[in-house]
Every structure is written in C-alpha cells, then in structure tokens.
Design a protein around this motif. Sequence first.
Motif, mmCIF file in Angstrom:
data_model
loop_
_atom_site.group_PDB
_atom_site.id
_atom_site.type_symbol
_atom_site.label_atom_id
_atom_site.label_comp_id
_atom_site.label_asym_id
_atom_site.label_seq_id
_atom_site.Cartn_x
_atom_site.Cartn_y
_atom_site.Cartn_z
ATOM 1 N N PHE A 78 0.821 -1.217 0.000
ATOM 2 C CA PHE A 78 0.000 0.000 0.000
ATOM 3 C C PHE A 78 0.847 1.255 0.000
ATOM 4 O O PHE A 78 0.494 2.251 -0.626
ATOM 5 N N ALA A 79 1.995 1.212 0.670
ATOM 6 C CA ALA A 79 2.839 2.408 0.728
ATOM 7 C C ALA A 79 3.443 2.746 -0.629
ATOM 8 O O ALA A 79 3.639 3.922 -0.942
ATOM 9 N N THR A 80 3.690 1.753 -1.447
ATOM 10 C CA THR A 80 4.293 1.987 -2.755
ATOM 11 C C THR A 80 3.407 2.883 -3.621
ATOM 12 O O THR A 80 3.877 3.851 -4.213
ATOM 13 N N GLY A 81 2.137 2.568 -3.694
ATOM 14 C CA GLY A 81 1.227 3.373 -4.509
ATOM 15 C C GLY A 81 1.082 4.795 -4.002
ATOM 16 O O GLY A 81 1.122 5.757 -4.778
ATOM 17 N N GLU A 82 0.924 4.944 -2.695
ATOM 18 C CA GLU A 82 0.735 6.285 -2.126
ATOM 19 C C GLU A 82 2.007 7.124 -2.288
ATOM 20 O O GLU A 82 1.939 8.303 -2.645
ATOM 21 N N LEU A 83 3.159 6.504 -2.029
ATOM 22 C CA LEU A 83 4.418 7.232 -2.186
ATOM 23 C C LEU A 83 4.678 7.585 -3.644
ATOM 24 O O LEU A 83 5.207 8.658 -3.938
ATOM 25 N N ALA A 84 4.300 6.706 -4.553
ATOM 26 C CA ALA A 84 4.479 6.991 -5.982
ATOM 27 C C ALA A 84 3.640 8.193 -6.403
ATOM 28 O O ALA A 84 4.089 9.021 -7.206
ATOM 29 N N LEU A 85 2.434 8.311 -5.856
ATOM 30 C CA LEU A 85 1.580 9.455 -6.181
ATOM 31 C C LEU A 85 2.222 10.757 -5.713
ATOM 32 O O LEU A 85 2.325 11.724 -6.475
ATOM 33 N N VAL A 86 2.697 10.781 -4.472
ATOM 34 C CA VAL A 86 3.334 11.991 -3.930
ATOM 35 C C VAL A 86 4.639 12.279 -4.675
ATOM 36 O O VAL A 86 4.911 13.431 -5.040
ATOM 37 N N ALA A 87 5.430 11.250 -4.941
ATOM 38 C CA ALA A 87 6.697 11.438 -5.653
ATOM 39 C C ALA A 87 6.461 11.976 -7.063
ATOM 40 O O ALA A 87 7.214 12.839 -7.537
ATOM 41 N N SER A 88 5.417 11.504 -7.735
ATOM 42 C CA SER A 88 5.106 11.994 -9.080
ATOM 43 C C SER A 88 4.728 13.464 -9.054
ATOM 44 O O SER A 88 5.122 14.241 -9.937
ATOM 45 N N ALA A 89 3.969 13.864 -8.046
ATOM 46 C CA ALA A 89 3.618 15.284 -7.910
ATOM 47 C C ALA A 89 4.867 16.124 -7.659
ATOM 48 O O ALA A 89 5.017 17.215 -8.225
#
Length: 143
Positions: free
Chosen positions: A37-48
């Motif tokens: 679950f952390a991978t998806g959420e962190l990827a969203l923030v990192a992409s922003a």
Amino acid sequence: MSVIAAVACTVCSAITSWRFADDCLGMHNTVERTVFFATGELALVASALMARQHLHVPRRETGAADVLVWVLAAVLSIPAYAEYGPVGGTVGAFFGPVMAAALWRQALGLDQPRRSPGTAFRGMRALFLARLGIVEQSPKTSQ
C-alpha cells in the motif's frame, strides 16, 4: 492547509489499499501489505514532486510526471470499488486517491499557470483547452 488535507486523503487511500491487499489479494503478512500500500501512495506523492521539479526547466511544464499523478489516482481508486462497491467505492475513490492527487497538485502549485516574462504558458492543459476551442491558442503554444 491543502497539505494537511492532501495528507489526510492520502491516508484514506492507504487505508483502503491496506484492506484491499488483505481482502482481495490475500496478503496477510504485515510487511508485505505495508510495502504494497505504501508503494502506490508514495508513488503518487513522488510523481507530484517530480512534476513540480519540471516547472524549473526552461519550458516550465509539468510533463509526464503530472499525467502519472492522475494515472496513479485512477489505479489507486480500484481498491475502493473492490472494497466498498459502486456507491461506497465512488466516495472512497473521491475522498482518497482522487482528492489526494488534486490536493497534492494544489499544495505544490501545479495548478497555477507558470509564465516567464515575454513567453506564453505552454502547459499540456493550455494546449488541450486550445484544441477543444475553449481558450485561444497563442502562436508560441502551438510550437
């Protein structure tokens, strides 16, 4: 204030992904679920954050990283529908990954057109709106 709301929406999305990993994917190991679950959420923030970095290059566009924010929000919405059904899933997707994406973009200043002296804003959104005929396209935007 938008950062606090973005964090809250990200946490809501993470909770849904945590449940989805257990209920639908059969991940019962705590470490495995946490990484999932952390991978998806962190990827969203990192992409922003990457999209924000792109604003500092000469063209001042957010680029593919900004598109990835919305792709990740769409994919992260799937667990909400799997966990809560059509009505609850829509609410969960909206107040989870969709609002997280929108609020992270707002908090990082990605929704504001960037202009440098003497140049037109050439972002993907402006080009898209010009193609739809909603806004007038400047000569520099079409290049």
